[in-house]
Write a protein that holds these residues in place. Structure first.
Motif, PDB file in Angstrom:
ATOM      1  N   VAL A  80      -7.290   2.191 -10.961  1.00  0.00           N
ATOM      2  CA  VAL A  80      -7.966   3.486 -11.111  1.00  0.00           C
ATOM      3  C   VAL A  80      -6.962   4.548 -11.507  1.00  0.00           C
ATOM      4  N   TRP A  81      -5.779   4.524 -10.833  1.00  0.00           N
ATOM      5  CA  TRP A  81      -4.754   5.524 -11.170  1.00  0.00           C
ATOM      6  C   TRP A  81      -4.236   5.327 -12.591  1.00  0.00           C
ATOM      7  N   ARG A  82      -4.175   4.088 -13.049  1.00  0.00           N
ATOM      8  CA  ARG A  82      -3.682   3.800 -14.394  1.00  0.00           C
ATOM      9  C   ARG A  82      -4.756   4.071 -15.453  1.00  0.00           C
ATOM     10  N   ASN A  83      -5.945   4.542 -15.033  1.00  0.00           N
ATOM     11  CA  ASN A  83      -7.047   4.812 -15.956  1.00  0.00           C
ATOM     12  C   ASN A  83      -7.510   3.532 -16.644  1.00  0.00           C
ATOM     13  N   LYS A  84      -7.646   2.485 -15.860  1.00  0.00           N
ATOM     14  CA  LYS A  84      -8.192   1.219 -16.339  1.00  0.00           C
ATOM     15  C   LYS A  84      -9.386   0.868 -15.460  1.00  0.00           C
ATOM     16  N   PRO A  85     -10.528   1.559 -15.670  1.00  0.00           N
ATOM     17  CA  PRO A  85     -11.681   1.399 -14.769  1.00  0.00           C
ATOM     18  C   PRO A  85     -12.278  -0.002 -14.782  1.00  0.00           C
ATOM     19  N   GLU A 132       0.833  -1.202   0.000  1.00  0.00           N
ATOM     20  CA  GLU A 132       0.000   0.000   0.000  1.00  0.00           C
ATOM     21  C   GLU A 132       0.869   1.253   0.000  1.00  0.00           C
ATOM     22  N   GLY A 133       1.979   1.211   0.750  1.00  0.00           N
ATOM     23  CA  GLY A 133       2.882   2.353   0.750  1.00  0.00           C
ATOM     24  C   GLY A 133       3.544   2.565  -0.597  1.00  0.00           C
ATOM     25  N   LEU A 134       3.904   1.483  -1.276  1.00  0.00           N
ATOM     26  CA  LEU A 134       4.510   1.604  -2.604  1.00  0.00           C
ATOM     27  C   LEU A 134       3.540   2.250  -3.589  1.00  0.00           C
ATOM     28  N   VAL A 135       2.314   1.751  -3.607  1.00  0.00           N
ATOM     29  CA  VAL A 135       1.318   2.302  -4.537  1.00  0.00           C
ATOM     30  C   VAL A 135       1.054   3.767  -4.221  1.00  0.00           C
ATOM     31  N   GLY A 136       0.927   4.086  -2.946  1.00  0.00           N
ATOM     32  CA  GLY A 136       0.701   5.476  -2.564  1.00  0.00           C
ATOM     33  C   GLY A 136       1.847   6.376  -2.964  1.00  0.00           C
ATOM     34  N   ARG A 137       3.087   5.861  -2.871  1.00  0.00           N
ATOM     35  CA  ARG A 137       4.255   6.665  -3.251  1.00  0.00           C
ATOM     36  C   ARG A 137       4.264   6.973  -4.745  1.00  0.00           C
ATOM     37  N   VAL A 138       3.978   5.967  -5.561  1.00  0.00           N
ATOM     38  CA  VAL A 138       3.972   6.186  -7.006  1.00  0.00           C
ATOM     39  C   VAL A 138       2.895   7.190  -7.396  1.00  0.00           C
ATOM     40  N   ILE A 139       1.718   7.057  -6.816  1.00  0.00           N
ATOM     41  CA  ILE A 139       0.622   7.984  -7.134  1.00  0.00           C
ATOM     42  C   ILE A 139       0.964   9.396  -6.702  1.00  0.00           C
ATOM     43  N   ALA A 140       1.580   9.518  -5.509  1.00  0.00           N
ATOM     44  CA  ALA A 140       1.953  10.842  -5.021  1.00  0.00           C
ATOM     45  C   ALA A 140       3.005  11.486  -5.913  1.00  0.00           C
ATOM     46  N   LEU A 141       3.985  10.709  -6.368  1.00  0.00           N
ATOM     47  CA  LEU A 141       5.017  11.246  -7.252  1.00  0.00           C
ATOM     48  C   LEU A 141       4.411  11.714  -8.562  1.00  0.00           C
TER      49      LEU A 141
END
Length: 975
Positions: A863-868, A804-813
Motif C-alpha cells: 500500500v505504501w509503495r502504491n501497488k494496490p 513490522e518495526g522495519l516497515v513502520g520505520r521506513v514509512i515513518a521516514l
C-alpha cells in the motif's frame, strides 16, 4: 667467513676494538670453525677448557665443584662470572671484550652441537661426556648419570619437563648457561638473537609451552625488531629475512598464525620472492582423459644468481631427486594416481587466477608448472613455513590438506637442494598424505625413512650407552639401508637453516611415527616405539585411547609408585608381572615429568587428589594441574572451585587461550558478569579469530548493570602484559554502552562464524533492543537468518515483530522527508528503504505460507509503495491463511474471533483498494482500469462463505452479528 645465520657474531666481532691483529685473527678462526661445524675445536679452546673446569688459572682455581653443592649448572655459572669479572680482566677492557666474544661463540657451538646430535645428525665425532666432565667424575660410578638427571631437572620450567632421555643434554645446558647469562646479554642487543634461539629451542623441548620462556622470547624479539629490521642498518637482507622467518616460526609454535603470515609475507617482499597458489589444467590419475584444474604453487625467486650447491640450470624434479646427499624420496607406486600431476602444455590465460582476487604477475604466468626454476634457500623456507602455518590453523580439514600439499610439492620438485630443507619438505608431505587412502602407505613409509636417516644413523654412536628400566640398550631398527658416508650431507649444510625451519627433534619425529601407527591401528608398533623412547605418558595415553585404562593406569603408577612389595623389590622383575598393580609408596625421587604423570593418572581415575599432588610436586608451577582441576569441578558443577582452579592456572600462564575461555564460561554460570567480560576479553585478545569467545563476551556484556565497567576480576595482571580492549571505547555515561559493545562483539563473531544461526539470532535481538534500533544491522541479520534456516524452518525463521518495526520505520521516514524527486519509486531508493524492499520481496515473500501477520505486513508495505493490486492479493492470502487452519469452526470463541477479524479486514481492504486505479500488472495505466471491479461481490462471497461454515457453532454470537452487519452494509451499496 661465517654463515649468514651467525651475522650477529660478525657484527659483534666488527665492533670489537681494533687491537692486536693476531688476536683478531684468532677470533676469526674461532668463528670460521663454528661456521664449518668444527664444534670440537671450539669446545676444546683454552677458554672453553677453563669454563668446563679442565684447566684452572688464578681466576678459577678457587671454584671447585664441591663448593657448588654438586650442582654442575651452578659450577659453570660461577666459573663463567669469574672469567668475565676478574679484576685483572676488568683492568684490560680489550681482553674482557675478547673473552666475552669467545664465550659467546662457545655457547653457540654447544647449542649447534646439541642440534646436530638431536635434530639433524650426523653423529658427533667426539665423546660428549669426556669433553664436558673432568676425569675424576668419569671414574666415579653413577656420578655422570646423577649429573645428567640434574641437568634435565634444571630444564623444567613452570612444571613442564623436557624429554627424560634427551641425548647430550649437557651441551644444551652449557649453551643455556652461557647465552642467557646477564653478563653476555649486557654486551649489546645483538646477543639477544642467540638468547632468543636457545630459549625457543628450550620451549620446544618442553611438553607444553611455558609462560616464563614465552615472555622472554617475545621480549627479545621486540628488541631485535628495532635492531635487525632497520633499513640501512648493519644487518643485510639475508639477516633480515632470517629474522622474519625465525619470528614466524615462533609465532606459529605459539599459535599466532596471523602474525606468522604477516612475517612470511614481509620476508617474501624483502627477497623479491613471488609465489601464488593457483590452478592449472592437468591430469592426476593414470586413466584421466580430460584435463581438469589442479592446485599448484607457482613460485620464482628474484632474478639473481642462486648458489645453493647446484648449477642454476639444474632445475625441476630431475635436478632435485637425482642429487646425492638427500633423504630418499619414496615413489608412490599407486595403480591409479600418477607420481606427480601431469600439467597441460596449453596456455591458460583467463581461468588461471590466484586464490582470492587479482591475476598472476607476468613472471609467474609464464612459468611451466611441471618445470619451475630452482628457488633460493630462504624462499623455500617461506613456502614450507606457510604450509606449517596453514596446517597449524586447521590441521584436520580436508581442504586445508589440499591447500598445503602444493607448497611442499613445489619445494620437492624445484626448491632448494639443501639437505635439511628437503627433509622438512618430505616431512610436511608425509603428514598430509597420511589422511588419504591412496597415499597413506607412502606417507607412513616416508616418515619411517626419515626416522631412519635422521635418527637411526646416529643412535648407536651419539647416544651414550644408557639402559632403560628393562636394561635394553638396543638401537633403532631401520626400514631402509643406512646411507653411506659419501651420501650424507655435511654438518654445515644440515645446520645452515635449522633455526628457520623449526625441524623436530629426533624423539619428536619417532613419537610422530608412533602416533601415525596408532591412527592406522598399529597399536603394538606404536607402543614399542613409546616404550623404547621411555615416553610413558604417551604410552599410557595410547592405551587409554583404546579403552584399556587398566594398562594405562599400570604404566603411570609404575613411574610414580613402588611395588606393593616394597621399595626394595626389583622393578625389572616386577615389570613382567601382570598381577603387579604398583600400589606401594611414592617413589623418591620422582621422575622429572611427575606433574604430568599425576595429571594423567587423575584423568584415568577421575581423582582430583592426583591433580593436587601434581600441583604440589611442581611447587605450584604446573598450570595444567589446575586446568585439570578446573575441568573436573566444572563437570561436577562446583563452579566456585572451578573458578579458583582456573584462576590459579592463569597466574602461572596468562597466555593460555583455552583457559581464559573456560574461566569465562565458569563465570557465566556463576553470574559473575564483570569477571566473565574480563575473561572473554582476554580470550579474544589472545585469539581474535575465536567466534564463540566473541559471542560469549557479548552475552556477558548484555548482563552487566548500566553503571558497571568491564574491569578485571579475580586475577592480577602484569602492567606490561595488559593490552587494549578488543571492544572500541564508548561513552561511559551512555546507558546503551554495554549493548553497543555487545553488538560490536556479535558482529565480530558473525564475521568469523558466518554460518552460526544462533550468533545471527543474538545479533538481531541486540540490534533490535537498542534505542533507537540499528536498522541496517537488523536487515542484515534477518536476511542471513533466512539464508541459514529458511529451507529448514520456513516462515518461522522470520521475526514478525522485527519486520513490522522495519516497515513502520521506513514509512515513518518517508512521511518525515516529505516530497521526493519526481520519478522516484518507493522501495527503490538507496539506503534502508531499498534494503527492506529486497528483504521482503526476495527473501521473505517466497517463505510465507500460513502466517496471517506476515501477509498483513506485506500488504501494508505494498500500500505504501502504491501497488494496490499486490496489497489486495496479500490481504486475500492473509484471510485464506486463517481459514486454512483446521478446526476453527468448533474450537471456541478465540479462534472464531480471529476468523471474524480477518474477514472484516479483508472487507475493509476490498473497500479501500478495490476502486483504486491499477498501477501494476495487466491493464496498468489504462483509462478506467481499477484494481478489482467486482470487489463488492468478492467481499459478500467471503462473508457468506465464513458464515455458512460457522452457522452450526457460532450463530447468534457477537462475531456472527458483526459479519451479518458487514454483509448488510455491502448489500446496501448495490452490486
Amino acid at each position: 667467513m661465517a654463515q649468514s645465520q651467525f651475522s650477529f657474531l660478525e657484527i659483534i666481532l666488527q665492533d670489537l676494538p681494533s687491537g692486536d691483529s693476531a688476536v683478531k685473527g684468532d677470533l676469526n678462526t674461532l668463528l670460521d670453525q663454528l661456521s664449518d661445524g668444527d664444534f670440537y675445536a671450539v669446545l676444546t679452546h683454552s677458554t672453553a677448557r677453563l669454563l668446563l673446569g679442565h684447566e684452572d688459572d688464578s681466576r678459577t682455581e678457587n671454584i671447585p665443584l664441591r663448593d657448588c653443592e654438586e650442582d654442575y649448572n651452578r659450577y659453570i655459572s660461577r666459573r663463567f662470572r669469574a672469567l668475565l669479572s676478574s679484576e685483572s680482566y676488568l683492568s684490560q677492557k680489550h681482553d674482557s671484550l675478547r673473552k666475552r666474544f669467545e664465550l659467546l661463540i662457545i655457547g653457540v657451538a654447544a647449542l649447534h652441537a646439541f642440534l646436530q646430535s638431536n635434530v639433524t645428525g650426523p653423529p658427533l665425532s667426539f665423546d660428549v661426556e669426556k669433553l664436558i666432565y673432568r676425569e675424576p667424575l668419569l671414574a666415579e660410578q653413577g656420578k655422570i648419570g646423577a649429573l645428567q638427571r640434574q641437568f634435565l631437572q634444571s630444564l623444567t620450567v613452570d612444571g613442564e619437563a623436557a624429554y627424560s632421555l634427551t641425548p647430550n643434554v649437557e651441551l644444551f645446558c652449557i649453551a643455556k648457561n652461557v647465552l642467557c647469562h646477564p653478563s653476555v646479554v649486557d654486551g649489546g642487543d645483538d646477543v639477544r638473537w642467540a638468547r632468543m634461539r636457545v630459549n625457543f629451542w628450550h620451549q620446544r623441548m618442553l611438553s607444553e609451552n611455558a609462560a616464563e620462556l614465552q615472555k622472554s622470547i617475545f621480549q627479545d624479539l621486540e628488541v631485535l625488531e628495532e635492531t635487525v629490521l632497520t633499513k640501512g642498518g648493519r644487518y643485510g637482507q639475508d639477516a633480515r629475512v632470517q629474522f622474519l622467518l625465525e619470528r614466524a616460526a615462533v609465532h606459529t609454535h605459539h599459535g599466532f598464525d596471523v602474525k606468522a603470515r604477516d612475517d612470511l609475507e614481509r620476508a617474501a617482499r624483502e627477497t623479491g620472492f613471488e609465489f601464488a597458489l593457483t590452478g592449472r589444467l592437468g591430469k592426476r590419475t593414470k586413466f584421466q582423459e580430460k584435463d581438469i584444474s589442479q592446485l599448484v604453487v607457482l613460485a620464482k625467486s628474484a632474478d639473481e644468481e642462486i648458489n645453493d650447491g647446484q648449477p642454476i640450470e639444474e632445475t625441476g624434479v630431475n635436478g632435485i631427486n637425482g642429487a646425492s646427499g638427500k633423504p630418499q624420496n619414496l615413489d608412490l607406486n599407486d595403480d591409479t594416481l600418477l607420481e606427480s600431476i601431469s600439467f597441460s602444455k596449453e596456455a591458460v590465460s583467463t581461468s588461471t587466477t590466484i586464490q582470492g582476487e587479482g591475476s598472476l604477475s607476468p613472471r609467474l604466468a609464464s612459468l611451466d608448472p611441471s618445470n619451475q626454476p630452482l628457488l633460493k634457500p630462504l624462499d623455500s623456507v617461506i613456502l614450507l613455513s606457510i604450509a606449517s602455518c596453514i596446517t597449524n590453523t586447521s590441521p584436520q580439514h580436508g581442504l586445508t590438506r589440499e591447500e598445503t600439499l602444493p607448497y611442499a610439492t613445489r619445494v620437492l620438485e624445484g626448491g632448494s637442494t639443501n639437505w635439511q630443507m628437503y627433509t622438512q619438505a618430505l616431512l610436511v608431505r608425509s603428514r598430509i598424505e597420511g589422511y588419504r587412502s591412496r597415499t597413506i602407505e607412502r606417507g607412513v613409509l616416508q616418515l619411517q625413512a626419515l626416522v631412519d636417516q635422521v635418527i637411526a644413523e646416529t643412535t648407536s654412536t651419539v647416544l651414550s650407552p644408557r639402559t632403560d628400566q628393562n636394561g635394553d640398550t638396543s638401537a633403532t631398527s631401520t626400514f631402509l639401508p643406512l646411507p653411506k658416508p659419501s651420501e650424507s650431507a655435511p654438518i654445515s649444510e644440515r645446520l645452515e637453516y635449522i633455526h628457520q625451519l623449526c625441524s623436530p627433534t629426533r624423539w619428536e619425529l619417532e613419537a610422530e611415527l608412533a602416533a601415525r601407527w596408532v591412527s592406522l591401528g598399529g597399536l603394538r608398533t606404536a607402543l614399542e616405539i613409546y616404550e623404547r623412547l621411555q615416553m610413558w605418558a604417551e604410552a599410557a595415553l595410547c592405551w587409554a585411547a583404546t579403552e584399556r585404562e587398566d594398562k594405562a593406569r599400570k604404566i603411570v603408577r609404575r613411574q610414580l609408585f613402588y611395588s606393593s612389595k616394597g621399595p626394595e623389590a626389583a622393578d625389572q622383575t616386577l615389570m613382567e608381572d601382570d598381577e603387579e598393580d604398583w600400589q606401594g609408596p611414592e617413589r623418591n625421587p620422582l621422575p622429572v615429568d611427575a606433574p604430568r604423570l599425576f595429571c594423567i593418572l587423575g584423568d584415568i581415575d577421575k581423582d582430583p587428589s592426583r591433580y593436587e599432588r601434581g600441583w604440589e610436586v611442581s611447587k605450584q608451577r604446573y598450570a595444567r594441574a589446575q586446568r585439570s582441576l578446573g575441568r573436573y569441578y566444572y563437570s561436577a558443577k562446583d563452579y566456585r572451585k572451578a573458578d579458583d582452579a582456573y584462576a590459579k592456572s592463569l597466574r602461572i600462564n596468562q597466555l593460555n587461550h583455552p583457559t581464559w575461555f573456560a574461566l569465562g564460561c565458569v563465570r557465566l554460570e556463576l553470574e559473575d558478569w564483570k569477571g566473565a567480560v574480563d575473561a572473554f576479553s582476554r580470550t579474544v585478545q589472545l585469539d581474535d579469530q575465536d567466534a564463540e569467545a566473541w559471542s560469549n563476551l557479548a552475552a556477558a556484556l548484555l548482563r552487566l548493570p548500566p553503571t558497571s565497567t568491564s574491569t578485571p576480576s579475580g586475577l592480577e595482571t602484569d602492567d606490561d602484559e595488559s593490552e587494549a580492549s578488543p571492544i572500541p571505547e564508548t561513552n561511559n555515561s551512555d546507558p546503551r554502552r554495554h549493548r553497543l559493545d555487545a553488538l560490536v562483539a556479535l558482529k565480530r563473531a558473525a564475521s568469523l562464524s558466518h554460518n552460526s544461526f544462533r550468533i545471527w539470532s543474538n545479533l538481531l535481538t541486540v540490534a533490535t533492543s537498542l534505542h533507537p534500533p540499528l536498522y541496517i544491522d537488523i536487515v542484515i541479520a534477518q536476511k542471513r537468518l533466512i539464508e541459514l534456516r529458511g529451507k529448514i524452518e520456513g516462515e518461522a525463521c522470520v521475526d514478525a515483530d522485527v519486520l513490522e518495526g522495519l516497515v513502520g520505520r521506513v514509512i515513518a521516514l518517508d512521511q518525515d522527508n516529505g516530497v521526493h524527486k519526481e520519478g522516484d519509486e518507493r522501495g527503490k531508493r538507496k539506503g534502508l528503504e531499498r534494503m527492506v524492499n529486497e528483504l521482503l520481496e526476495k527473501d521473505i515473500l517466497p517463505l510465507i505460507t500460513g502466517s496471517r501477520r506476515l501477509w498483513r505486513i506485506m500488504a501494508k508495505w505494498e500500500v505504501w509503495r502504491n501497488k494496490p493490486t499486490r496489497a489486495l492479493e496479500a490481504n486475500e492470502k492473509a484471510w485464506r491463511a486463517v481459514l486454512s487452519q483446521p478446526g476453527w469452526e468448533v474450537e471456541g470463541q478465540k479462534r472464531w474471533g480471529e476468523v471474524v477479524d480477518a474477514t472484516a479486514e479483508l472487507v475493509d481492504a476490498y473497500e479501500s483498494l478495490g476502486e483504486r486505479k491499477r498501477t501494476e500488472g495487466l491493464g496498468a495505466g489504462e483509462k478506467g482500469a481499477v484494481v478489482c471491479p467486482g470487489w463488492r461481490f468478492k467481499a459478500r462471497s467471503a462473508i457468506r462463505g465464513v458464515m455458512g461454515r460457522a452457522k452450526a457453532s457460532y450463530e447468534g454470537s457477537e462475531g456472527w452479528e458483526t459479519l451479518k452487519q458487514r454483509l448488510q452494509d455491502l448489500k446496501g451499496g448495490g452490486a
